[in-house]
Every structure is written in structure tokens, then in C-alpha cells.
Design a protein around this motif. Structure first.
Motif, PDB file in Angstrom:
ATOM      1  N   GLU A  10       0.728   3.826  -3.170  1.00  0.00           N
ATOM      2  CA  GLU A  10       0.178   5.175  -3.047  1.00  0.00           C
ATOM      3  C   GLU A  10       1.211   6.232  -3.428  1.00  0.00           C
ATOM      4  OE1 GLU A  10      -1.268   5.453   0.935  1.00  0.00           O
ATOM      5  OE2 GLU A  10      -3.119   4.332   0.506  1.00  0.00           O
ATOM      6  N   LEU A  11       2.469   6.004  -3.035  1.00  0.00           N
ATOM      7  CA  LEU A  11       3.508   6.992  -3.315  1.00  0.00           C
ATOM      8  C   LEU A  11       3.758   7.130  -4.810  1.00  0.00           C
ATOM      9  CD1 LEU A  11       5.701   8.956  -2.414  1.00  0.00           C
ATOM     10  CD2 LEU A  11       7.245   6.995  -2.153  1.00  0.00           C
ATOM     11  N   ARG A  32       0.816  -1.227   0.000  1.00  0.00           N
ATOM     12  CA  ARG A  32       0.000   0.000   0.000  1.00  0.00           C
ATOM     13  C   ARG A  32       0.844   1.269   0.000  1.00  0.00           C
ATOM     14  NH1 ARG A  32      -4.661   1.584   4.521  1.00  0.00           N
ATOM     15  NH2 ARG A  32      -5.105   3.682   3.695  1.00  0.00           N
ATOM     16  N   ARG A  33       1.866   1.313   0.848  1.00  0.00           N
ATOM     17  CA  ARG A  33       2.671   2.545   0.971  1.00  0.00           C
ATOM     18  C   ARG A  33       3.319   2.926  -0.347  1.00  0.00           C
ATOM     19  NH1 ARG A  33       8.197   2.778   2.343  1.00  0.00           N
ATOM     20  NH2 ARG A  33       8.927   4.885   2.847  1.00  0.00           N
TER      21      ARG A  33
END
Length: 251
Positions: A38-39, A34-35
Motif C-alpha cells: 500500500e505504501l 499489505r503494508r
């Protein structure tokens, strides 16, 4: 009396990130988590295509030549597959004939920086110089100025690097399939490369390969043949970028 209050601008993080992901198994898409998802989405970067379609994107990182690039290009020409070659400045100046052949045969010449540094340690000005000098070198050989795909050296980056690349007009491209293929003194045979290519295949996969690898050069023909038999089609990063610009919901 009016009192204005200006909030401080939050600095963009330069914390170093090493690109990584959970590898594909049983043709399920690789996942960076996820991190990272999203980035990179925030800056329009990507590491795979549409995960609902059995498409494949071949990319190669080229820092120096080891005698196998022509064979790789021969295989791509045979199968009518267009790839992307992310090149350093050294590769361009040392191998202008290969660069010209790549361009003449319809492949993308991507930017891998001039000196292959850790871009997180460089100023905005130096990052710009690293990328622009590659563009100039490619232009001198090919006459083309569309070298706007970027792959950060060694997959090391930060949010600041993504931001600087975006401001300079670059499309940052990572990958969703890779294996240790760049160690020229410990090649393991064509079957090693073939098996790794086949077992990491998934819809929308972007392969990272290296043309310094004898294993890759010898495995590529059979791998492309068998992936086509499994129903995969090969597209270029230009196709993928066009699809993304159409805002396909599955991307």
C-alpha cells in the motif's frame, strides 16, 4: 462572528524501512506484504511487473567496478536484453567508458545516489543534491538527461523519502528477487548464482543483481538461455512503466 479552524498538517513519516519481501517459490510472485504494498503504491513505486505475464526485468546496482561489467554487457548484447544499471556518483566518474557503453547499447542508467547514503537521514535539499549530481555526471558522459529511475541505497527508505523522490520526478524501483551476491571475497561459483536466479523466477520479476560478482558474470548467459526456454521474455523498466501508465489492472 466567524471562527475559522485550521487543522494541523500531518507530517509524513520518516520511520526507517528496510526493503524486504517473501521470496518467490514455485514461480509464485514475491510479496512484500499489505503494508509495504500500500505504501509504495501510494507513491507510484513498484517492485515487480505484471504478475500474470512471464516477463523479467534485469536490474544491477553499481557502486564500484570489479572487472565483470563488460562481461555482463557482452551477455546482454548477445541475448538482446535491455537492463537497468543503478549507479553511484563514484561509478560514473570512475568508469565513464562503461557508462557510455551502457547508454550506447540501450540500457537504462538509473540513479543510486552520489555517495550511497541512508537517505532517511538526509534533508530534502541533500536528497535532491545526491540525485542531481548523479544526473549531471551521467549527462557529462552520455549527453542524456532521462536518468529518472531511483533505487534507494541498500533498500533503506521511508515514506518521506518516497515523497521527496516523487516530488523530484523520480520513479522509485525496488525488486522482487535477490540473493547475497555482492561479497566479492566469498563468491561461491557460477552454479550458486544460477540456482538463485532460476529458483526465484516468477512472472513480472525484477531481479536485483550486482556486477561486482564473478558468479553472476559467469552464470548470466546460461540463466537467460534457460529462462527463455521456460517461456520468459525480457523487457526493460521503460516497458514496465509504459504498461503501468496504461493502468493495466494486473499491475
Amino acid at each position: 462572528m466567524l471562527i475559522s479552524c485550521t487543522l494541523p498538517v500531518q507530517a509524513i513519516s520518516n520511520d526507517k524501512i528496510n526493503w524486504g519481501f517473501s521470496k518467490s517459490k514455485n514461480h509464485e510472485p514475491a510479496d512484500a506484504g499489505r503494508r509495504l504494498n500500500e505504501l509504495i503504491k501510494k507513491y507510484g513505486a513498484f517492485y515487480h511487473g505484471n504478475t500474470k505475464e512471464k516477463t523479467i526485468y534485469l536490474t544491477f546496482d553499481n557502486g564500484y567496478e570489479n572487472g565483470y561489467s563488460d562481461k555482463v554487457l557482452d551477455v546482454l548484447k548477445k541475448h538482446k536484453v535491455k537492463a537497468a544499471f543503478f549507479v553511484t556518483g563514484h561509478f560514473v566518474t570512475d568508469q565513464p567508458k562503461l557508462i557510455k557503453r551502457m547508454a550506447d547499447e540501450g540500457h537504462i542508467i538509473g540513479n543510486h545516489s552520489y555517495h550511497h547514503p541512508d537517505l532517511t537521514t538526509k534533508t530534502a535539499r541533500t536528497i535532491s543534491e545526491e540525485l542531481e549530481t548523479v544526473n549531471q555526471a551521467v549527462f557529462q558522459v552520455t549527453g542524456k538527461t532521462d536518468n529518472l529511475y531511483l533505487r534507494p541505497p541498500r533498500g533503506v527508505f521511508s515514506e518521506r523519502v518516497l515523497n521527496e523522490a516523487e516530488k523530484l520526478g523520480y520513479q522509485t524501483v525496488f525488486w522482487s528477487a535477490a540473493f547475497v551476491d555482492w561479497k566479492i571475497d566469498s563468491q561461491k561459483g557460477w552454479k550458486y548464482a544460477y540456482d538463485n536466479i532460476m529458483k526465484q523466477a516468477h512472472p513480472g520479476v525484477i531481479y536485483l543483481l550486482h556486477t561486482v560478482s564473478k558468479d553472476n558474470a559467469e552464470a548470466l548467459d546460461q540463466a537467460i538461455t534457460d529462462l527463455k526456454r521456460e517461456g520468459y521474455t525480457f523487457k526493460s523498466l521503460d516497458d514496465l512503466l509504459f504498461e503501468k501508465q496504461l493502468l493495466l489492472p494486473a499491475l
